[in-house]
Write an enzyme that holds these catalytic residues in place. Structure first.
Site, mmCIF file in Angstrom:
data_model
loop_
_atom_site.group_PDB
_atom_site.id
_atom_site.type_symbol
_atom_site.label_atom_id
_atom_site.label_comp_id
_atom_site.label_asym_id
_atom_site.label_seq_id
_atom_site.Cartn_x
_atom_site.Cartn_y
_atom_site.Cartn_z
ATOM 1 N N HIS A 114 0.835 -1.210 0.000
ATOM 2 C CA HIS A 114 0.000 0.000 0.000
ATOM 3 C C HIS A 114 0.857 1.242 0.000
ATOM 4 O O HIS A 114 1.828 1.348 0.747
ATOM 5 C CB HIS A 114 -0.975 0.014 1.194
ATOM 6 C CG HIS A 114 -0.336 -0.180 2.520
ATOM 7 N ND1 HIS A 114 -0.023 -1.426 3.030
ATOM 8 C CD2 HIS A 114 0.068 0.713 3.466
ATOM 9 C CE1 HIS A 114 0.537 -1.291 4.217
ATOM 10 N NE2 HIS A 114 0.612 0.004 4.504
HETATM 11 P P1 AMP Z 1 1.610 0.862 7.391
HETATM 12 O O1 AMP Z 1 1.341 -0.620 7.303
HETATM 13 O O2 AMP Z 1 2.487 1.242 8.536
HETATM 14 O O3 AMP Z 1 2.151 1.412 6.082
HETATM 15 O O4 AMP Z 1 0.255 1.626 7.641
HETATM 16 C C1 AMP Z 1 -0.990 1.009 7.605
HETATM 17 C C2 AMP Z 1 -2.059 2.071 7.470
HETATM 18 O O5 AMP Z 1 -3.306 1.411 7.385
HETATM 19 C C3 AMP Z 1 -2.148 3.047 8.622
HETATM 20 O O6 AMP Z 1 -2.110 4.380 8.134
HETATM 21 C C4 AMP Z 1 -3.492 2.727 9.291
HETATM 22 O O7 AMP Z 1 -4.147 3.874 9.794
HETATM 23 C C5 AMP Z 1 -4.279 2.104 8.161
HETATM 24 N N1 AMP Z 1 -5.266 1.091 8.553
HETATM 25 C C6 AMP Z 1 -5.157 0.192 9.555
HETATM 26 N N2 AMP Z 1 -6.215 -0.662 9.532
HETATM 27 C C7 AMP Z 1 -6.988 -0.279 8.481
HETATM 28 C C8 AMP Z 1 -8.182 -0.765 7.930
HETATM 29 N N3 AMP Z 1 -8.805 -1.837 8.444
HETATM 30 N N4 AMP Z 1 -8.712 -0.131 6.854
HETATM 31 C C9 AMP Z 1 -8.099 0.962 6.330
HETATM 32 N N5 AMP Z 1 -6.957 1.464 6.807
HETATM 33 C C10 AMP Z 1 -6.389 0.852 7.865
#
Ligand code: AMP
Length: 196
Positions: A114
């Site tokens: 992502h």
């Molecule tokens: P990272 O894996 O550190 O790059 O970041 C993961 C991102 O996903 C963070 O900004 C979270 O706020 C976001 N996040 C966590 N769980 C969910 C979810 N179920 N749906 C959408 N975004 C999410």
């Protein structure tokens, strides 16, 4: 309750029990299918709103193909990443009055590749910790352009060493828009409002 309604509610309870057993790191996979979170979709890509946004504008760009993270990227994914860049441009055009950054965390916590698209303000109730702050404002946040260039040049993305990761997370707080050095997160969050 009718028999059918009872059956449906039992199925619902069973489903949510099943879902709740899923590890939190798989949460993006469900969110990619959630109409309330989907912002845009193409044949290869889904853009969702970050559920816990760390700034006024915060989107996640994900491939529909099962690519776990940046370290699984290969040369064949260059065109997919170029599409990420095109989508970033189109979002930037929609938010002309905001400065947006696109990039990847060096050690992502959630599964499925992502790319974050996040506004520079960093004003959000979900931004709470030093780790949140440093994950977007230090070199732990790998700009989209650098990742694309590295992939084109080497055909893979080099992992960040654990000690580098640790020291970046321990970086003293500093405003991302001026030289202000806050004592703690509440001070920093107050200060960020002065840049609005
Ligand atoms: P990272 O894996 O550190 O790059 O970041 C993961 C991102 O996903 C963070 O900004 C979270 O706020 C976001 N996040 C966590 N769980 C969910 C979810 N179920 N749906 C959408 N975004 C999410």
């Amino acid at each position: 309750m009718s028999k059918r309604a009872l059956k449906l509610s039992e199925e619902g309870a069973h489903l949510s029990a099943k879902q709740s057993k899923k590890h939190w790191s798989l949460g993006l996979l469900d969110s990619m299918k959630d109409p309330d979170l989907i912002y845009k979709e193409t044949e290869r890509v889904v853009i969702i709103r970050d559920k816990y946004p760390k700034a006024k504008i915060h989107y996640l760009v994900l491939p529909k193909d099962n690519i776990t993270n940046i370290y699984k990227l290969e040369k064949e994914h260059v065109s997919l990443l170029e599409e990420f860049g095109e989508l970033f441009k189109s979002i930037q055009a929609e938010y002309k009055s905001h400065i947006l950054n696109a990039g990847f965390h060096a050690a992502p916590s959630m599964l499925r590749l992502h790319m974050h698209i996040i506004s520079k303000d960093m004003v959000s109730p979900c931004l709470k910790t030093k780790v949140h702050w440093n994950s977007f404002t230090t070199t732990f946040f790998k700009p989209y352009k650098d990742i694309l260039e590295e992939l084109k040049e080497n055909g893979f993305i080099k992992k960040m060493e654990n000690d580098v990761h640790k020291s970046l997370m321990a970086t003293p707080l500093k405003c991302n828009q001026c030289n202000y050095v806050p004592k703690n997160m509440p001070q920093l969050k107050d200060h960020l409002l002065s840049h609005e």
